[in-house]
Scaffold this active site. Sequence first.
Site, PDB file in Angstrom:
ATOM      1  CG  ASP A  40      -3.978 -13.871  -2.307  1.00 39.13           C
ATOM      2  OD1 ASP A  40      -3.010 -13.724  -1.453  1.00 39.13           O
ATOM      3  OD2 ASP A  40      -4.710 -12.771  -1.997  1.00 39.13           O
ATOM      4  NE  ARG A  81      -3.608  -2.407   2.539  1.00 42.62           N
ATOM      5  CZ  ARG A  81      -4.743  -2.578   2.904  1.00 42.62           C
ATOM      6  NH1 ARG A  81      -5.527  -1.453   3.426  1.00 42.62           N
ATOM      7  NH2 ARG A  81      -5.119  -3.711   3.242  1.00 42.62           N
ATOM      8  CD  GLU A 125      -9.407  -9.096  -4.167  1.00 40.32           C
ATOM      9  OE1 GLU A 125     -10.716  -9.098  -4.050  1.00 40.32           O
ATOM     10  OE2 GLU A 125      -8.509  -8.675  -3.562  1.00 40.32           O
TER      11      GLU A 125
HETATM   12  C1  DMJ Z   1      -5.395  -5.733  -1.061  1.00 41.13           C
HETATM   13  O1  DMJ Z   1      -4.628  -5.175  -0.068  1.00 41.13           O
HETATM   14  C2  DMJ Z   1      -4.658  -6.267  -2.135  1.00 41.13           C
HETATM   15  O2  DMJ Z   1      -5.296  -6.699  -3.165  1.00 41.13           O
HETATM   16  C3  DMJ Z   1      -4.217  -7.914  -1.493  1.00 41.13           C
HETATM   17  O3  DMJ Z   1      -3.473  -8.071  -2.509  1.00 41.13           O
HETATM   18  C4  DMJ Z   1      -5.222  -8.445  -1.218  1.00 41.13           C
HETATM   19  N1  DMJ Z   1      -6.217  -7.777  -0.140  1.00 41.13           N
HETATM   20  C5  DMJ Z   1      -6.635  -6.551  -0.619  1.00 41.13           C
HETATM   21  C6  DMJ Z   1      -7.949  -6.309  -1.430  1.00 41.13           C
HETATM   22  O4  DMJ Z   1      -8.812  -7.215  -1.271  1.00 41.13           O
END
Ligand code: DMJ
Length: 666
Positions: A432, A304, A567
């Site tokens: 993921d 972030r 997503e």
């Molecule tokens: C975000 O911080 C990023 O996309 C991360 O990879 C997964 N979680 C959140 C969004 O869902």
Amino acid sequence: MYPVYYESAPRRDFISVMVSKEPPEPPSKRRQSCRRVWNRLSRLQRTIICAILVVGAMSGLYIANGLMNELPDDKDTLSQRHNVFPNDNVVHVMDQRHPDKDTKANQRLHDNDDKDGEDQKLHFEQQEREKKENLEREEKAKMKPKIADAVVQPEVKGQKESIVGNQEEDEGIGAAGGELEVNEEKKTKGQSQDGADAGVDVQVQVPNMEDGVGPQNAQQKAVVEAFKHAWKGYKQYAWGHDELKPISKAASDWFGLGLTIIDSLDTMWIMGLMEEFEEARRWVEKDLVLKKNVDVNLFETTIRVLGGLLSAFHLSNDGLFLEKARELGDRLMPCFNSPSKIPYSDVNLDTGKAHPPRWGPDSTTSEVTSIQLEFRELSHQTGNDKYKNAVDEVMGHIQSLPKENGLIPIFVNARSGQFRAGATITVGARGDSYYEYLLKQWLQTGKTEDKLRDEYVTAIEGMQKNLVKSTAANGLKFIGELVRGSFSPKMDHLVCFLPGTLAIGHHNGLDASHLELAKELAKTCYQMYADMPTGLSPEIAYFNINNPGKPDIEVKNADTHNLLRPETVESLFYLYRLTGDKQYRDWGWKIFQAFEKYTKVQGGGYSSIGSVKDTKNPRFRDKMESFFLGETLKYLFLLFSDDPTLLSLDKYVFNTEAHPLPIWRP
Ligand code: DMJ
């Protein structure tokens, strides 16, 4: 009348008659003697003297005229003293910039073509002025463009090109400006808040001005309005804090790093919200304190904050963002001081004390393998390899561990460096972005690290073999999990990033089956929205693989929440951009409308909700995640863009928090 005196002359060529009302004074002796001398002269002598006098008088007049023009007139003088004619001052300055346009001095310079002392001085001064102007122009071309330069009129398609063209011309950027290999680079001095590593040279790239364009159509405008609504609430009730609590109209902090501001920077840039961008930039400059006695999560802070700063730097070419990124990188580095070099999950930004999570001994596998894009880009921009070396070592270690069909367990121990035995294998939470970053690291360095690509391909094959199944009723393909070795038909919404990643892989030459799987999974992800009464997806879905008489998707009571996650719209963006199939855009529009209907909070902000099944009472959870502005709205804006060059997928790779980072040229 009084008597008249006659001027006597031996040779009377003329008679002068003076008529006066006053009694005439007798001629003085001196005048009489002058006259006598004159009378004694020959005609030729007199003619010569007259000619000399005439020439002298004319020269005198000419010089006097020149001098008058050199002097400032009253208005100039006043304006210089009191600044009462500012506009005229501007004209004056412009005249100086074009010295041979207007001024009499310059006319004289050219008319006479006379290189006497004064003219040479003027000529020299003019040359000096021109040199200075050229230097200033060159300097300006190298300098960062002002934010205002990026504000283009969004409504008119095609105008962008001309504005970009002007920008390039004005600033001396070549016609290929924006192509990474021809970008000019300049050096700026690094300086951290506590002086650590101060003075390193960092490279600043001329930005691609194509990337701040604002909305081009009604759907994009609607998304920009949504962003403004979210920003309004955040600004009013949570400014400078991590997130907005839109229902209680208050703020919440996780790391105290203004997450929403930093996650939003590049979104605002892309949306053309330059006032908001400047306001956020000022906050970063004045109020973002990184030397802070707070424990932060390495992964979340990297994707972030570090990702957000690097991307803002790349788009705006503003060295402030790189400075902050570098300082943050330094403060996160102690995480890598573990026996195995697998980073600890948390670190105190002030003391540098790093440690495993409070809730357990292990680091999360997707976390330690999803910080590479950002740390590598930080090295690329600062010229300091230490960041890249640290994260490459992590990847090298993970690559050396045994895996089943390229799939990884979700926990790894920072002390032993080993996967936790029997840990779940999933493409959802904690697994993921490991897969996402395998592919994206390969892309980031211009497809040079083939080992990463090979591991990605192996992992996708592993998924096809072990995790991909179809529902009994409608044959919806989904990706399940392996829990202690057994298949579970559970899929997190988080998995819905995968269709997008598969599509980019195929775009970069990977097998057609990747695109096929991407399309199937995108359909399923959309179905997770469409099947719910609110039109919004639950956090987790279970798929029915046995009974054709039952619905495809089941949602447990504990999983009915929606956190405004990105997503699915992320994947819809990639698929639309890469296939041009309008269906993806239509799906995205429906999802956007559902967000508008069920998550929008009056007065400002959007809130995650407790139940996607309950249209009467979706139960606001009073939280607006920073990724809603950083990712969800950004991907929607990009999905509705008709311009494939806007953050071109051949030039950018998006980190897992949707922050675009440049693809390097090998
Ligand atoms: C975000 O911080 C990023 O996309 C991360 O990879 C997964 N979680 C959140 C969004 O869902």
